[in-house]
Design an enzyme around this catalytic site. Sequence first.
Site, PDB file in Angstrom:
ATOM      1  N   LYS A  13      91.708  35.317  20.403  1.00  0.00           N
ATOM      2  CA  LYS A  13      92.696  34.232  20.399  1.00  0.00           C
ATOM      3  C   LYS A  13      92.204  33.033  19.486  1.00  0.00           C
ATOM      4  O   LYS A  13      92.816  32.559  18.732  1.00  0.00           O
ATOM      5  CB  LYS A  13      92.667  33.564  21.799  1.00  0.00           C
ATOM      6  CG  LYS A  13      93.263  34.535  22.938  1.00  0.00           C
ATOM      7  CD  LYS A  13      93.255  33.734  24.149  1.00  0.00           C
ATOM      8  CE  LYS A  13      91.909  33.294  24.953  1.00  0.00           C
ATOM      9  NZ  LYS A  13      91.104  34.367  25.243  1.00  0.00           N
ATOM     10  N   ARG A  88      96.115  28.358  31.848  1.00  0.00           N
ATOM     11  CA  ARG A  88      95.118  29.758  32.433  1.00  0.00           C
ATOM     12  C   ARG A  88      95.389  30.085  33.867  1.00  0.00           C
ATOM     13  O   ARG A  88      94.981  30.973  34.433  1.00  0.00           O
ATOM     14  CB  ARG A  88      93.634  29.456  32.254  1.00  0.00           C
ATOM     15  CG  ARG A  88      93.052  30.209  31.127  1.00  0.00           C
ATOM     16  CD  ARG A  88      91.706  29.542  31.119  1.00  0.00           C
ATOM     17  NE  ARG A  88      90.666  30.407  30.590  1.00  0.00           N
ATOM     18  CZ  ARG A  88      90.338  30.392  29.559  1.00  0.00           C
ATOM     19  NH1 ARG A  88      90.689  29.555  28.568  1.00  0.00           N
ATOM     20  NH2 ARG A  88      89.482  31.307  29.193  1.00  0.00           N
ATOM     21  N   ARG A 122      79.201  38.702  20.112  1.00  0.00           N
ATOM     22  CA  ARG A 122      79.651  37.218  19.554  1.00  0.00           C
ATOM     23  C   ARG A 122      78.755  36.354  19.101  1.00  0.00           C
ATOM     24  O   ARG A 122      78.066  36.089  19.860  1.00  0.00           O
ATOM     25  CB  ARG A 122      80.909  36.773  20.319  1.00  0.00           C
ATOM     26  CG  ARG A 122      81.255  35.344  19.766  1.00  0.00           C
ATOM     27  CD  ARG A 122      82.570  34.894  20.243  1.00  0.00           C
ATOM     28  NE  ARG A 122      82.429  34.703  21.793  1.00  0.00           N
ATOM     29  CZ  ARG A 122      83.274  34.239  22.477  1.00  0.00           C
ATOM     30  NH1 ARG A 122      84.520  34.092  22.065  1.00  0.00           N
ATOM     31  NH2 ARG A 122      83.226  34.340  23.847  1.00  0.00           N
ATOM     32  N   ARG A 153      76.909  32.004  22.830  1.00  0.00           N
ATOM     33  CA  ARG A 153      77.534  31.229  23.746  1.00  0.00           C
ATOM     34  C   ARG A 153      76.912  31.429  25.015  1.00  0.00           C
ATOM     35  O   ARG A 153      76.570  32.541  25.457  1.00  0.00           O
ATOM     36  CB  ARG A 153      78.871  31.380  24.136  1.00  0.00           C
ATOM     37  CG  ARG A 153      79.692  30.214  23.162  1.00  0.00           C
ATOM     38  CD  ARG A 153      81.202  30.546  23.060  1.00  0.00           C
ATOM     39  NE  ARG A 153      81.970  30.782  24.424  1.00  0.00           N
ATOM     40  CZ  ARG A 153      83.298  31.093  24.702  1.00  0.00           C
ATOM     41  NH1 ARG A 153      84.211  31.006  23.452  1.00  0.00           N
ATOM     42  NH2 ARG A 153      83.734  31.331  25.570  1.00  0.00           N
ATOM     43  N   ARG A 164      84.325  36.390  33.823  1.00  0.00           N
ATOM     44  CA  ARG A 164      85.225  35.829  33.321  1.00  0.00           C
ATOM     45  C   ARG A 164      86.599  36.981  33.402  1.00  0.00           C
ATOM     46  O   ARG A 164      87.651  36.280  33.290  1.00  0.00           O
ATOM     47  CB  ARG A 164      84.831  35.544  31.843  1.00  0.00           C
ATOM     48  CG  ARG A 164      83.887  34.159  31.683  1.00  0.00           C
ATOM     49  CD  ARG A 164      83.177  34.129  30.457  1.00  0.00           C
ATOM     50  NE  ARG A 164      83.905  33.813  29.350  1.00  0.00           N
ATOM     51  CZ  ARG A 164      83.467  34.317  28.205  1.00  0.00           C
ATOM     52  NH1 ARG A 164      82.442  34.661  27.970  1.00  0.00           N
ATOM     53  NH2 ARG A 164      84.547  33.951  27.206  1.00  0.00           N
TER      54      ARG A 164
HETATM   55  P1  AP5 Z   1      87.213  35.560  19.711  1.00  0.00           P
HETATM   56  O1  AP5 Z   1      88.531  35.024  18.800  1.00  0.00           O
HETATM   57  O2  AP5 Z   1      86.251  34.514  19.836  1.00  0.00           O
HETATM   58  O3  AP5 Z   1      88.043  35.739  21.142  1.00  0.00           O
HETATM   59  P2  AP5 Z   1      88.870  34.696  22.230  1.00  0.00           P
HETATM   60  O4  AP5 Z   1      89.991  35.218  22.628  1.00  0.00           O
HETATM   61  O5  AP5 Z   1      88.943  33.349  21.734  1.00  0.00           O
HETATM   62  O6  AP5 Z   1      87.559  34.393  23.435  1.00  0.00           O
HETATM   63  P3  AP5 Z   1      87.065  33.411  24.133  1.00  0.00           P
HETATM   64  O7  AP5 Z   1      85.839  34.046  24.955  1.00  0.00           O
HETATM   65  O8  AP5 Z   1      86.543  32.247  23.226  1.00  0.00           O
HETATM   66  O9  AP5 Z   1      87.818  33.327  25.297  1.00  0.00           O
HETATM   67  P4  AP5 Z   1      88.005  32.577  26.748  1.00  0.00           P
HETATM   68  O10 AP5 Z   1      89.234  32.374  27.167  1.00  0.00           O
HETATM   69  O11 AP5 Z   1      86.921  33.261  27.582  1.00  0.00           O
HETATM   70  O12 AP5 Z   1      87.070  31.439  26.396  1.00  0.00           O
HETATM   71  P5  AP5 Z   1      87.476  29.722  26.309  1.00  0.00           P
HETATM   72  O13 AP5 Z   1      86.536  29.098  25.221  1.00  0.00           O
HETATM   73  O14 AP5 Z   1      88.803  29.535  26.090  1.00  0.00           O
HETATM   74  O15 AP5 Z   1      86.847  36.856  19.488  1.00  0.00           O
HETATM   75  C1  AP5 Z   1      85.699  37.542  20.384  1.00  0.00           C
HETATM   76  C2  AP5 Z   1      84.703  38.510  19.462  1.00  0.00           C
HETATM   77  O16 AP5 Z   1      85.628  39.680  18.996  1.00  0.00           O
HETATM   78  C3  AP5 Z   1      84.318  37.782  18.447  1.00  0.00           C
HETATM   79  O17 AP5 Z   1      83.096  38.372  18.113  1.00  0.00           O
HETATM   80  C4  AP5 Z   1      85.031  38.073  16.914  1.00  0.00           C
HETATM   81  O18 AP5 Z   1      84.405  38.146  15.828  1.00  0.00           O
HETATM   82  C5  AP5 Z   1      85.552  39.628  17.408  1.00  0.00           C
HETATM   83  N1  AP5 Z   1      86.828  39.910  17.019  1.00  0.00           N
HETATM   84  C6  AP5 Z   1      87.935  39.006  16.945  1.00  0.00           C
HETATM   85  N2  AP5 Z   1      89.156  39.612  16.696  1.00  0.00           N
HETATM   86  C7  AP5 Z   1      88.789  40.747  16.489  1.00  0.00           C
HETATM   87  C8  AP5 Z   1      89.504  42.138  16.133  1.00  0.00           C
HETATM   88  N3  AP5 Z   1      90.752  42.211  16.052  1.00  0.00           N
HETATM   89  N4  AP5 Z   1      88.815  43.326  16.179  1.00  0.00           N
HETATM   90  C9  AP5 Z   1      87.322  43.182  15.976  1.00  0.00           C
HETATM   91  N5  AP5 Z   1      86.629  42.104  16.335  1.00  0.00           N
HETATM   92  C10 AP5 Z   1      87.372  41.110  16.738  1.00  0.00           C
HETATM   93  O19 AP5 Z   1      87.071  29.241  27.651  1.00  0.00           O
HETATM   94  C11 AP5 Z   1      85.360  29.141  28.052  1.00  0.00           C
HETATM   95  C12 AP5 Z   1      85.391  28.560  29.512  1.00  0.00           C
HETATM   96  O20 AP5 Z   1      86.169  27.258  29.443  1.00  0.00           O
HETATM   97  C13 AP5 Z   1      86.309  29.448  30.593  1.00  0.00           C
HETATM   98  O21 AP5 Z   1      85.759  30.434  31.102  1.00  0.00           O
HETATM   99  C14 AP5 Z   1      86.668  28.317  31.684  1.00  0.00           C
HETATM  100  O22 AP5 Z   1      85.375  28.164  32.306  1.00  0.00           O
HETATM  101  C15 AP5 Z   1      86.840  26.936  30.768  1.00  0.00           C
HETATM  102  N6  AP5 Z   1      88.173  26.897  30.372  1.00  0.00           N
HETATM  103  C16 AP5 Z   1      88.850  27.073  29.084  1.00  0.00           C
HETATM  104  N7  AP5 Z   1      90.003  26.494  29.088  1.00  0.00           N
HETATM  105  C17 AP5 Z   1      90.388  26.347  30.499  1.00  0.00           C
HETATM  106  C18 AP5 Z   1      91.547  26.037  31.335  1.00  0.00           C
HETATM  107  N8  AP5 Z   1      92.761  26.066  30.722  1.00  0.00           N
HETATM  108  N9  AP5 Z   1      91.732  26.242  32.765  1.00  0.00           N
HETATM  109  C19 AP5 Z   1      90.180  26.168  33.439  1.00  0.00           C
HETATM  110  N10 AP5 Z   1      89.080  26.552  32.520  1.00  0.00           N
HETATM  111  C20 AP5 Z   1      89.446  26.661  31.188  1.00  0.00           C
END
Ligand code: AP5
Length: 210
Positions: A13, A88, A122, A153, A164
């Site tokens: 994402k 979420r 990552r 991270r 997660r």
């Molecule tokens: P990446 O693009 O970083 O993936 P992502 O989907 O953004 O993953 P996240 O881990 O950031 O999502 P998340 O939803 O858990 O975390 P968030 O920061 O929102 O890609 C991942 C890896 O794959 C990278 O190494 C990349 O290079 C590689 N890659 C990408 N595309 C690829 C492809 N096509 N092929 C191969 N490799 C690829 O949230 C973190 C925490 O914050 C949550 O756990 C929660 O505690 C809190 N939080 C955030 N939002 C909320 C909410 N709305 N409500 C409550 N808590 C929340």
Amino acid sequence: MKIVFLGPPGAGKGTQAMVISRELGIPHISTGDIFRQNIKNETPLGVAAKKFIDEGRLVPDDLTLDLVNDRLAAADCKNGYLLDGFPRTLPQAEALDEKVALDYAVNVDVAHDHLIDRLSGRRVCPECGASYHITTLDGAQECAVCGNLLIQRDDDKPETIRKRLEVYEAQTRALIDFYRDKGILVDIDGARSVQEVRADILAALGSDAK
Ligand code: AP5
């Protein structure tokens, strides 16, 4: 254009949202990035959010909704935005639905075994948020965008990744049907190259940008 990106942790994402928001000329709003910035700055929100994030759990809805409502009230959101990682939970989705009419909910899906590989390898830039994988960094330790030292991270440890993914299945996957029922869901196979996934998303959004 008002868009949300759905999908499990590691689906890509953030990788896609960063580029696509720029191509569409709308702000990229990642609740995870905003929480991490607050943790880094040791704000009251950051202190409150840290324990949930470190344990792989969701930050409570009231804190998250306050943060998003404030962000969406900013002037740069007037012509649209791309929400990454929000909503979420069903209460978050319902609260958003009461305030705005979304154009698209883009669901990027990838099987869990790939996600574990992606997240454990990552590396991210703590300054600009760019995301990389050790298999494509070729030993580089600095961000290709801004030159800062890349980090792993805290929540990309194996036991937190597993938690997660469980939380995603229990609390977030239901949003796919929520948006499908509203007729705005776009399903994207995220298990292909970054470029192929991006082209599919842009085509689904009706954009010529590639
Ligand atoms: P990446 O693009 O970083 O993936 P992502 O989907 O953004 O993953 P996240 O881990 O950031 O999502 P998340 O939803 O858990 O975390 P968030 O920061 O929102 O890609 C991942 C890896 O794959 C990278 O190494 C990349 O290079 C590689 N890659 C990408 N595309 C690829 C492809 N096509 N092929 C191969 N490799 C690829 O949230 C973190 C925490 O914050 C949550 O756990 C929660 O505690 C809190 N939080 C955030 N939002 C909320 C909410 N709305 N409500 C409550 N808590 C929340």
